[in-house]
Motif scaffolding. Structure first.
Motif, PDB file in Angstrom:
ATOM      1  N   VAL A  74       0.622  -1.270   0.032  1.00 54.77           N
ATOM      2  CA  VAL A  74      -0.110  -0.028   0.034  1.00 54.77           C
ATOM      3  C   VAL A  74       0.884   1.290   0.033  1.00 54.77           C
ATOM      4  CG1 VAL A  74      -1.695   1.329   1.317  1.00 54.77           C
ATOM      5  CG2 VAL A  74      -1.799  -1.133   1.145  1.00 54.77           C
ATOM      6  N   ALA A  75       2.038   1.258   0.890  1.00 54.20           N
ATOM      7  CA  ALA A  75       2.649   2.442   0.956  1.00 54.20           C
ATOM      8  C   ALA A  75       3.681   2.730  -0.124  1.00 54.20           C
ATOM      9  CB  ALA A  75       3.775   2.370   2.185  1.00 54.20           C
ATOM     10  N   SER A  76       4.063   1.573  -0.908  1.00 54.75           N
ATOM     11  CA  SER A  76       4.911   1.629  -2.221  1.00 54.75           C
ATOM     12  C   SER A  76       3.895   2.320  -3.152  1.00 54.75           C
ATOM     13  CB  SER A  76       5.201   0.393  -2.557  1.00 54.75           C
ATOM     14  OG  SER A  76       6.136  -0.321  -1.817  1.00 54.75           O
ATOM     15  N   ALA A  77       2.703   1.824  -3.251  1.00 56.48           N
ATOM     16  CA  ALA A  77       1.625   2.415  -4.345  1.00 56.48           C
ATOM     17  C   ALA A  77       1.534   3.903  -3.874  1.00 56.48           C
ATOM     18  CB  ALA A  77       0.312   1.691  -4.167  1.00 56.48           C
ATOM     19  N   TYR A  78       1.328   4.186  -2.842  1.00 57.22           N
ATOM     20  CA  TYR A  78       0.922   5.546  -2.273  1.00 57.22           C
ATOM     21  C   TYR A  78       2.131   6.728  -2.597  1.00 57.22           C
ATOM     22  CZ  TYR A  78      -1.225   9.350   0.711  1.00 57.22           C
ATOM     23  OH  TYR A  78      -1.766  10.462   1.094  1.00 57.22           O
ATOM     24  N   THR A  79       3.116   6.106  -2.261  1.00 54.77           N
ATOM     25  CA  THR A  79       4.237   7.152  -2.140  1.00 54.77           C
ATOM     26  C   THR A  79       5.247   7.341  -3.609  1.00 54.77           C
ATOM     27  OG1 THR A  79       5.701   5.484  -1.387  1.00 54.77           O
ATOM     28  CG2 THR A  79       4.768   6.776   0.268  1.00 54.77           C
ATOM     29  N   GLY A  80       4.955   5.993  -4.294  1.00 54.35           N
ATOM     30  CA  GLY A  80       5.837   6.046  -5.420  1.00 54.35           C
ATOM     31  C   GLY A  80       7.187   5.649  -5.552  1.00 54.35           C
ATOM     32  N   ILE A  81       7.748   5.093  -4.001  1.00 51.28           N
ATOM     33  CA  ILE A  81       8.893   4.745  -3.817  1.00 51.28           C
ATOM     34  C   ILE A  81       8.808   3.190  -3.192  1.00 51.28           C
ATOM     35  CG2 ILE A  81      10.007   6.962  -3.343  1.00 51.28           C
ATOM     36  CD1 ILE A  81      10.097   5.990  -0.197  1.00 51.28           C
ATOM     37  N   THR A  82       9.597   2.347  -3.424  1.00 51.43           N
ATOM     38  CA  THR A  82       9.675   1.012  -2.918  1.00 51.43           C
ATOM     39  C   THR A  82       9.705   1.091  -1.522  1.00 51.43           C
ATOM     40  OG1 THR A  82      10.583   0.283  -5.057  1.00 51.43           O
ATOM     41  CG2 THR A  82      10.568  -1.043  -3.243  1.00 51.43           C
ATOM     42  N   VAL A  83       8.775   0.412  -0.916  1.00 45.79           N
ATOM     43  CA  VAL A  83       8.928   0.392   0.682  1.00 45.79           C
ATOM     44  C   VAL A  83       9.414  -1.032   0.979  1.00 45.79           C
ATOM     45  CG1 VAL A  83       7.692   0.517   2.831  1.00 45.79           C
ATOM     46  CG2 VAL A  83       7.138   2.163   1.037  1.00 45.79           C
ATOM     47  N   LYS A  84      10.471  -1.123   1.618  1.00 50.67           N
ATOM     48  CA  LYS A  84      11.178  -2.294   1.888  1.00 50.67           C
ATOM     49  C   LYS A  84      10.480  -2.974   3.411  1.00 50.67           C
ATOM     50  CE  LYS A  84      15.836  -3.577   3.352  1.00 50.67           C
ATOM     51  NZ  LYS A  84      17.216  -3.270   3.413  1.00 50.67           N
ATOM     52  N   ARG A  85      10.220  -4.403   3.175  1.00 50.72           N
ATOM     53  CA  ARG A  85      10.069  -5.110   4.329  1.00 50.72           C
ATOM     54  C   ARG A  85      11.029  -5.172   4.982  1.00 50.72           C
ATOM     55  NH1 ARG A  85       9.209 -10.293   5.948  1.00 50.72           N
ATOM     56  NH2 ARG A  85       7.404 -10.545   7.377  1.00 50.72           N
ATOM     57  N   GLN A  86      11.100  -5.076   6.118  1.00 56.03           N
ATOM     58  CA  GLN A  86      12.034  -5.145   7.337  1.00 56.03           C
ATOM     59  C   GLN A  86      11.597  -4.829   8.883  1.00 56.03           C
ATOM     60  OE1 GLN A  86      15.307  -2.076   7.710  1.00 56.03           O
ATOM     61  NE2 GLN A  86      16.511  -3.568   6.933  1.00 56.03           N
ATOM     62  N   LEU A  87      12.136  -5.760   9.490  1.00 55.56           N
ATOM     63  CA  LEU A  87      11.851  -5.814  10.879  1.00 55.56           C
ATOM     64  C   LEU A  87      12.758  -4.657  11.596  1.00 55.56           C
ATOM     65  CD1 LEU A  87      11.522  -9.530  11.887  1.00 55.56           C
ATOM     66  CD2 LEU A  87       9.644  -7.812  11.208  1.00 55.56           C
ATOM     67  N   PHE A  88      12.301  -4.029  12.622  1.00 58.20           N
ATOM     68  CA  PHE A  88      12.990  -2.965  13.319  1.00 58.20           C
ATOM     69  C   PHE A  88      14.355  -3.600  13.654  1.00 58.20           C
ATOM     70  CE2 PHE A  88       8.519  -1.566  14.831  1.00 58.20           C
ATOM     71  CZ  PHE A  88       8.287  -0.458  13.478  1.00 58.20           C
ATOM     72  N   THR A  89      14.422  -4.753  14.190  1.00 60.74           N
ATOM     73  CA  THR A  89      15.675  -5.344  14.877  1.00 60.74           C
ATOM     74  C   THR A  89      16.748  -5.478  13.671  1.00 60.74           C
ATOM     75  OG1 THR A  89      14.560  -7.433  14.828  1.00 60.74           O
ATOM     76  CG2 THR A  89      14.490  -6.241  16.913  1.00 60.74           C
ATOM     77  N   GLU A  90      16.389  -5.723  12.468  1.00 57.93           N
ATOM     78  CA  GLU A  90      17.177  -5.896  11.165  1.00 57.93           C
ATOM     79  C   GLU A  90      17.829  -4.811  10.639  1.00 57.93           C
ATOM     80  OE1 GLU A  90      14.418  -9.713   9.470  1.00 57.93           O
ATOM     81  OE2 GLU A  90      14.064  -7.744   8.729  1.00 57.93           O
ATOM     82  N   LEU A  91      17.574  -3.552  11.284  1.00 64.80           N
ATOM     83  CA  LEU A  91      18.337  -2.469  10.842  1.00 64.80           C
ATOM     84  C   LEU A  91      19.803  -2.380  11.089  1.00 64.80           C
ATOM     85  CD1 LEU A  91      17.897   0.906   9.855  1.00 64.80           C
ATOM     86  CD2 LEU A  91      17.763   1.264  12.603  1.00 64.80           C
ATOM     87  N   SER A  92      20.494  -2.195   9.969  1.00 64.02           N
ATOM     88  CA  SER A  92      21.899  -2.519  10.036  1.00 64.02           C
ATOM     89  C   SER A  92      22.806  -1.324   9.402  1.00 64.02           C
ATOM     90  CB  SER A  92      22.251  -3.682   9.302  1.00 64.02           C
ATOM     91  OG  SER A  92      22.083  -3.571   8.171  1.00 64.02           O
ATOM     92  N   GLU A  93      22.062  -0.186   9.074  1.00 65.37           N
ATOM     93  CA  GLU A  93      22.917   0.833   8.605  1.00 65.37           C
ATOM     94  C   GLU A  93      23.824   1.404   9.600  1.00 65.37           C
ATOM     95  OE1 GLU A  93      20.708   0.033   4.996  1.00 65.37           O
ATOM     96  OE2 GLU A  93      22.590   1.249   5.329  1.00 65.37           O
ATOM     97  N   ILE A  94      24.786   2.078   8.987  1.00 67.91           N
ATOM     98  CA  ILE A  94      25.629   2.715   9.764  1.00 67.91           C
ATOM     99  C   ILE A  94      25.841   4.348   9.391  1.00 67.91           C
ATOM    100  CG2 ILE A  94      28.189   2.994  10.571  1.00 67.91           C
ATOM    101  CD1 ILE A  94      28.379  -0.226  10.270  1.00 67.91           C
ATOM    102  N   GLN A  95      25.584   5.303  10.228  1.00 69.01           N
ATOM    103  CA  GLN A  95      25.766   6.677  10.038  1.00 69.01           C
ATOM    104  C   GLN A  95      25.219   7.235   8.581  1.00 69.01           C
ATOM    105  OE1 GLN A  95      29.317   8.793  10.934  1.00 69.01           O
ATOM    106  NE2 GLN A  95      29.071   8.165  13.119  1.00 69.01           N
ATOM    107  N   LYS A  96      24.075   6.705   7.967  1.00 67.19           N
ATOM    108  CA  LYS A  96      23.514   6.893   6.872  1.00 67.19           C
ATOM    109  C   LYS A  96      22.605   7.977   6.717  1.00 67.19           C
ATOM    110  CE  LYS A  96      21.305   4.633   2.962  1.00 67.19           C
ATOM    111  NZ  LYS A  96      20.654   3.436   2.311  1.00 67.19           N
TER     112      LYS A  96
END
Length: 195
Positions: A74-96
């Protein structure tokens, strides 16, 4: 968390209907007032995509995630960007990211998970980055109406931040629910800065 995701996958339409058009004007303006124009924002648990769309419309670079497969569609269609399916605990970015926006989202984590998630958000933020989040106001933790909630007060949030270490509170305020018929519900809103 699984019951909560099942809830959102099953009740997608009614959830989107009750949240997508809600104006988060006060929180949006407090948050964006602290951001440079070209900021990269992570919408962390974007739900219907309402806030992602708002930030995109104002020219920010936005990445969005959600744990619910149906809400991602729904969010991908509404916003026009690809919304990634990810759990909160899977966040792994560093200083992004310049900022992380977690509106009524990480409140579905247990208090033990919240510590881990907040540390991950801290790591994902650039130095001096901004983090907005909101919780139902109170001391309840557990399942309510098919979803898991960890409510917060100023005291419990302060205790959590003492453990996480690395955030300072920029602003903290209490609001009434902006959805019709829900005005009695109180929310604790907070903007934190990575120090």
């Amino acid at each position: 968390m699984n019951n909560t995701l099942s809830y959102y996958n099953t009740n997608t339409s009614s959830f989107v209907e009750s949240t997508q058009s809600v104006q988060m004007t006060e929180a949006w303006s407090r948050f964006t007032a602290k951001l440079p124009a070209s900021s990269i924002i992570l919408d962390f648990g974007c739900g219907s995509g309402r806030d992602t769309k708002y930030f995109l419309d104002y020219g920010y670079q936005v990445e969005a995630i959600d744990g619910s497969e149906e809400l991602c569609k729904v969010a991908s269609a509404y916003t026009g960007i690809t919304v990634k399916r990810q759990l909160f605990t899977e966040l792994s970015e560093i200083q992004k990211y310049d900022a992380v926006w977690a509106c009524s989202s990480i409140l579905h984590a247990s208090s033990a998970e919240l510590f881990i998630i907040m540390k991950k958000i801290l790591t994902a933020l650039k130095d001096n980055g901004i983090f907005y989040t909101s919780f139902k106001y109170g001391t309840f933790e557990g399942e309510r109406n098919g979803r898991y909630f960890t409510d917060m007060t100023e005291e419990s949030l302060s205790a959590l931040l003492t453990k996480v270490i690395g955030f300072s509170i920029e602003e903290q305020w209490i609001t009434s629910d902006v959805r019709p018929g829900r005005e009695e519900e109180k929310w604790l809103n907070v903007i934190l800065r990575k120090i």
